[in-house]
Design a protein around this motif. Structure first.
Motif, PDB file in Angstrom:
ATOM      1  N   ALA A   1      -5.889   5.946   2.083  1.00  0.00           N
ATOM      2  CA  ALA A   1      -5.598   4.520   1.931  1.00  0.00           C
ATOM      3  C   ALA A   1      -4.336   4.169   2.702  1.00  0.00           C
ATOM      4  O   ALA A   1      -3.404   4.976   2.789  1.00  0.00           O
ATOM      5  CB  ALA A   1      -5.426   4.175   0.456  1.00  0.00           C
ATOM      6  N   GLN A   2      -4.300   2.961   3.262  1.00  0.00           N
ATOM      7  CA  GLN A   2      -3.112   2.510   3.993  1.00  0.00           C
ATOM      8  C   GLN A   2      -2.887   1.034   3.761  1.00  0.00           C
ATOM      9  O   GLN A   2      -3.808   0.221   3.846  1.00  0.00           O
ATOM     10  CB  GLN A   2      -3.251   2.763   5.502  1.00  0.00           C
ATOM     11  CG  GLN A   2      -2.059   2.223   6.315  1.00  0.00           C
ATOM     12  CD  GLN A   2      -2.139   2.572   7.792  1.00  0.00           C
ATOM     13  OE1 GLN A   2      -2.420   3.712   8.159  1.00  0.00           O
ATOM     14  NE2 GLN A   2      -1.889   1.586   8.651  1.00  0.00           N
ATOM     15  N   LEU A   3      -1.631   0.677   3.458  1.00  0.00           N
ATOM     16  CA  LEU A   3      -1.196  -0.717   3.428  1.00  0.00           C
ATOM     17  C   LEU A   3      -0.655  -1.082   4.799  1.00  0.00           C
ATOM     18  O   LEU A   3       0.097  -0.300   5.397  1.00  0.00           O
ATOM     19  CB  LEU A   3      -0.107  -0.924   2.379  1.00  0.00           C
ATOM     20  CG  LEU A   3      -0.533  -0.959   0.909  1.00  0.00           C
ATOM     21  CD1 LEU A   3       0.686  -0.929   0.011  1.00  0.00           C
ATOM     22  CD2 LEU A   3      -1.378  -2.186   0.612  1.00  0.00           C
TER      23      LEU A   3
ATOM     24  N   TYR B   1      -2.642  -6.193   4.228  1.00  0.00           N
ATOM     25  CA  TYR B   1      -3.987  -5.619   4.118  1.00  0.00           C
ATOM     26  C   TYR B   1      -3.910  -4.226   3.496  1.00  0.00           C
ATOM     27  O   TYR B   1      -2.898  -3.534   3.614  1.00  0.00           O
ATOM     28  CB  TYR B   1      -4.642  -5.508   5.496  1.00  0.00           C
ATOM     29  CG  TYR B   1      -4.844  -6.826   6.208  1.00  0.00           C
ATOM     30  CD1 TYR B   1      -6.020  -7.553   6.055  1.00  0.00           C
ATOM     31  CD2 TYR B   1      -3.849  -7.348   7.031  1.00  0.00           C
ATOM     32  CE1 TYR B   1      -6.200  -8.769   6.704  1.00  0.00           C
ATOM     33  CE2 TYR B   1      -4.017  -8.562   7.678  1.00  0.00           C
ATOM     34  CZ  TYR B   1      -5.199  -9.267   7.510  1.00  0.00           C
ATOM     35  OH  TYR B   1      -5.378 -10.459   8.145  1.00  0.00           O
ATOM     36  N   CYS B   2      -4.996  -3.829   2.860  1.00  0.00           N
ATOM     37  CA  CYS B   2      -5.130  -2.444   2.421  1.00  0.00           C
ATOM     38  C   CYS B   2      -6.519  -1.974   2.790  1.00  0.00           C
ATOM     39  O   CYS B   2      -7.508  -2.721   2.630  1.00  0.00           O
ATOM     40  CB  CYS B   2      -4.928  -2.310   0.910  1.00  0.00           C
ATOM     41  SG  CYS B   2      -4.938  -0.584   0.348  1.00  0.00           S
ATOM     42  N   CYS B   3      -6.618  -0.767   3.308  1.00  0.00           N
ATOM     43  CA  CYS B   3      -7.928  -0.248   3.703  1.00  0.00           C
ATOM     44  C   CYS B   3      -8.076   1.209   3.267  1.00  0.00           C
ATOM     45  O   CYS B   3      -7.090   1.911   3.033  1.00  0.00           O
ATOM     46  CB  CYS B   3      -8.145  -0.381   5.208  1.00  0.00           C
ATOM     47  SG  CYS B   3      -7.043   0.655   6.185  1.00  0.00           S
ATOM     48  N   GLU B   4      -9.313   1.614   3.174  1.00  0.00           N
ATOM     49  CA  GLU B   4      -9.674   3.005   2.889  1.00  0.00           C
ATOM     50  C   GLU B   4     -10.460   3.510   4.092  1.00  0.00           C
ATOM     51  O   GLU B   4     -11.432   2.875   4.508  1.00  0.00           O
ATOM     52  CB  GLU B   4     -10.517   3.076   1.621  1.00  0.00           C
ATOM     53  CG  GLU B   4     -11.007   4.462   1.265  1.00  0.00           C
ATOM     54  CD  GLU B   4     -10.004   5.287   0.447  1.00  0.00           C
ATOM     55  OE1 GLU B   4      -8.807   5.176   0.732  1.00  0.00           O
ATOM     56  OE2 GLU B   4     -10.435   6.007  -0.450  1.00  0.00           O
TER      57      GLU B   4
ATOM     58  N   GLY C   1     -11.690  -2.505   4.222  1.00  0.00           N
ATOM     59  CA  GLY C   1     -10.390  -3.006   3.799  1.00  0.00           C
ATOM     60  C   GLY C   1     -10.452  -4.445   3.344  1.00  0.00           C
ATOM     61  O   GLY C   1     -11.478  -5.119   3.488  1.00  0.00           O
TER      62      GLY C   1
ATOM     63  N   VAL D   1      -6.401   0.727  -3.548  1.00  0.00           N
ATOM     64  CA  VAL D   1      -5.252  -0.156  -3.343  1.00  0.00           C
ATOM     65  C   VAL D   1      -4.049   0.420  -4.089  1.00  0.00           C
ATOM     66  O   VAL D   1      -2.928   0.443  -3.566  1.00  0.00           O
ATOM     67  CB  VAL D   1      -5.558  -1.585  -3.813  1.00  0.00           C
ATOM     68  CG1 VAL D   1      -4.305  -2.457  -3.691  1.00  0.00           C
ATOM     69  CG2 VAL D   1      -6.700  -2.188  -3.004  1.00  0.00           C
TER      70      VAL D   1
ATOM     71  N   GLY E   1      -2.741   3.272  -2.104  1.00  0.00           N
ATOM     72  CA  GLY E   1      -2.008   2.788  -0.939  1.00  0.00           C
ATOM     73  C   GLY E   1      -0.573   2.416  -1.273  1.00  0.00           C
ATOM     74  O   GLY E   1       0.338   2.589  -0.455  1.00  0.00           O
TER      75      GLY E   1
ATOM     76  N   VAL F   1       4.040   1.385   3.832  1.00  0.00           N
ATOM     77  CA  VAL F   1       3.443   0.205   4.466  1.00  0.00           C
ATOM     78  C   VAL F   1       3.783   0.254   5.942  1.00  0.00           C
ATOM     79  O   VAL F   1       4.936   0.514   6.309  1.00  0.00           O
ATOM     80  CB  VAL F   1       3.996  -1.097   3.855  1.00  0.00           C
ATOM     81  CG1 VAL F   1       3.247  -2.296   4.416  1.00  0.00           C
ATOM     82  CG2 VAL F   1       3.897  -1.065   2.350  1.00  0.00           C
TER      83      VAL F   1
END
Length: 494
Positions: free
Chosen positions: A376-378, A390-393, A410, A464, A467, A472
């Motif tokens: 996961a990344q913010l 944004y947040c995505c997997e 995301g 989320v 993340g 971030v």
């Protein structure tokens, strides 16, 4: 007469401005007509005449324009070409996603006959094939409707009985009940040609690559797509070839470089059948219940025996939260599939390469990650001059053609933050500044983390929350717009 002609020459954007102003004030055509009657019955337009004005088919009289001016409390000059303010000319998309549109004004230049002549010429000069243009149209349509196609969902539910656990044998049986004969063929993947996984041959034969026997999740998808074609479309003239591997993404080529009606129809039929396949394998109600119980964990694909790509694409359609995006990418920035229901800009062009794509996007970073685990990344990205969170997997997979791909689902968290009564612009702006002060990435400060954690729990999306435990990252669409100080692109090329 001269005054009327002068008004016509100055009113090319008038219809678009009135329509967008009306919608922004939540007025129907009937409402606006009634407001005008209240101001001055003699100059008030009927509903039908008002509709023609908005479509650029009629020009209001000077008295009618004064009426509009009174209703909307705008000076008359505001409605004319001398003030073509960008926000007033952009089509009102409401809550729909996708990139910003443009008004088809002046109306006479966007007449159907002119567009039919100009579009093929434009595509030829831009180097865009008829197939690419067809997919661009479909993607815009899909994003405008935020992946909601209830008629296709109903058709899939009727066929599959809303069974979330259809087996390969059950799918084969359904396809055979629809009059299709299954034939196996052998073809190995080629480095330059990828792999054809299945194809349809008139009048009723579906050919399946023997390699699919070792990949039941992909086999399920191919069978479901062919069921979709059998249910939704007639066999006459039907072409359906499914492929995998980056260099084969245009294997099902169209006959012409420039688009024609048959090209567009064929591309739309492929899209319908692909969407049908997702709805058949992941029927809305039981699939949404499963996702809710598992916090939208993408590993549910293992439980269902289907591919991660089907699960992640289907998430964007069944989730009650509408602001999703999805990327399916091969290395070197080649996009196999894109969905941007939240309007996120593309990190690179899928119809042209760019020299300076931002390498901080999660989908890029995942290519250099050997882990088979999702991550996961913010991310913070400036869109229309404002930072959005944004947040995505992302997960890295190896496809049937033995090619690495990154799947990325995301969502835009900014609307969810604002829904909790938080000043989203201020929070995301402060977080962006913290990232820039720390070289472009930062942990989430505690006072923000508690607020964002509350948002994540309301969304019920567990990645989320994961993340929030990482850093971030500030991202951009191109190196030339890099907000980092100093720009990482300049450093890399100095």
């Amino acid at each position: 007469m001269a005054k009327v002609a002068s008004l016509i020459r100055k009113s090319h954007f008038l219809g678009t401005k009135i329509r967008n102003l009306r919608k922004r004030n939540h007025l129907t055509l009937e409402d606006l007509s009634a407001r005008c009657v209240k101001q001055d019955p003699a100059s008030a337009p009927s509903v039908s005449y008002l509709s023609m004005i908005e479509r650029g088919q009629r020009t209001p009289s000077e008295a009618m324009l004064e009426n509009f001016s009174s209703v909307f409390q705008k000076p008359i000059d505001w409605f004319l070409d001398s003030q073509p303010e960008a926000p007033e000319l952009a089509p009102d998309k409401g809550n729909s996603g996708g990139i910003m549109g443009m008004a088809l004004e002046p109306n006479f230049l966007f007449a159907k006959e002119i567009l039919q002549i100009a579009i093929p010429e434009m595509l030829s000069q831009a180097g865009i094939s008829g197939r690419q243009f067809a997919h661009l149209l479909i993607r815009a349509h899909q994003e405008h409707h935020q992946n909601h196609f209830p008629d296709l969902e109903r058709a899939a539910d009727e066929v599959g009985g809303k069974n979330l656990y259809l087996s390969v044998d059950e799918l084969k049986s359904i396809l055979q009940q629809k009059g299709r004969t299954l034939v196996w063929f052998k073809q190995d993947s080629h480095p330059d040609q990828g792999l054809i996984t299945s194809y349809f041959k008139e009048p009723n034969q579906v050919y399946l690559n023997e390699q699919l026997k070792q990949h039941p999740a992909r086999l399920k998808y191919d069978l479901a797509v062919h069921i979709g074609h059998a249910v939704l479309h007639t066999t006459e003239g039907l072409e359906c070839t499914l492929t995998t591997g980056e260099s084969r993404q245009d294997a099902h080529t169209f006959d012409h470089d420039t688009p024609n009606a048959q090209d567009i129809l064929r591309a739309w039929q492929d899209f319908e059948s692909s969407f049908f396949a997702g709805a058949l394998l992941c029927p809305r109600t039981p699939f949404r219940q499963l996702l809710e119980s598992r916090g939208y964990d993408i590993r549910v694909h293992q439980q269902l025996g289907i591919s991660a790509s089907v699960v992640m694409r289907r998430m964007t359609s069944v989730s009650p939260y509408p602001h999703w995006h999805y990327f399916d990418a091969y290395q070197a920035g080649k996009l196999k599939a894109v969905y941007r229901g939240n309007g996120i800009p593309l990190p690179w062009g899928n119809m042209r390469s760019v020299a300076d794509p931002c390498q901080h996007w999660a989908v890029f970073r995942k290519f250099h990650d050997d882990s088979q685990q999702s991550s996961a990344q913010l991310s913070i990205l400036n869109v229309d001059g404002k930072p959005r969170l944004y947040c995505c997997e992302s997960v890295k997979i190896i496809d049937v053609a033995d090619r690495p791909r990154v799947l990325c689902a995301g969502l835009d968290l900014t609307p969810a933050i604002a829904a909790q009564g938080i000043d989203a612009d201020a929070l995301v702006g402060e977080l962006q500044q913290a990232c820039i002060q720390h070289g472009g990435a930062s942990v989430v400060p505690y006072h923000m983390k508690t607020q964002l954690l509350r948002v994540a729990k309301i969304l019920n999306i567990q990645w989320v929350e994961r993340g929030l435990d990482g850093v971030v990252r500030v991202i951009c669409t191109r190196g030339k717009s890099c907000p980092r100080q100093p720009s990482c692109y300049v450093e890399r090329h100095s």
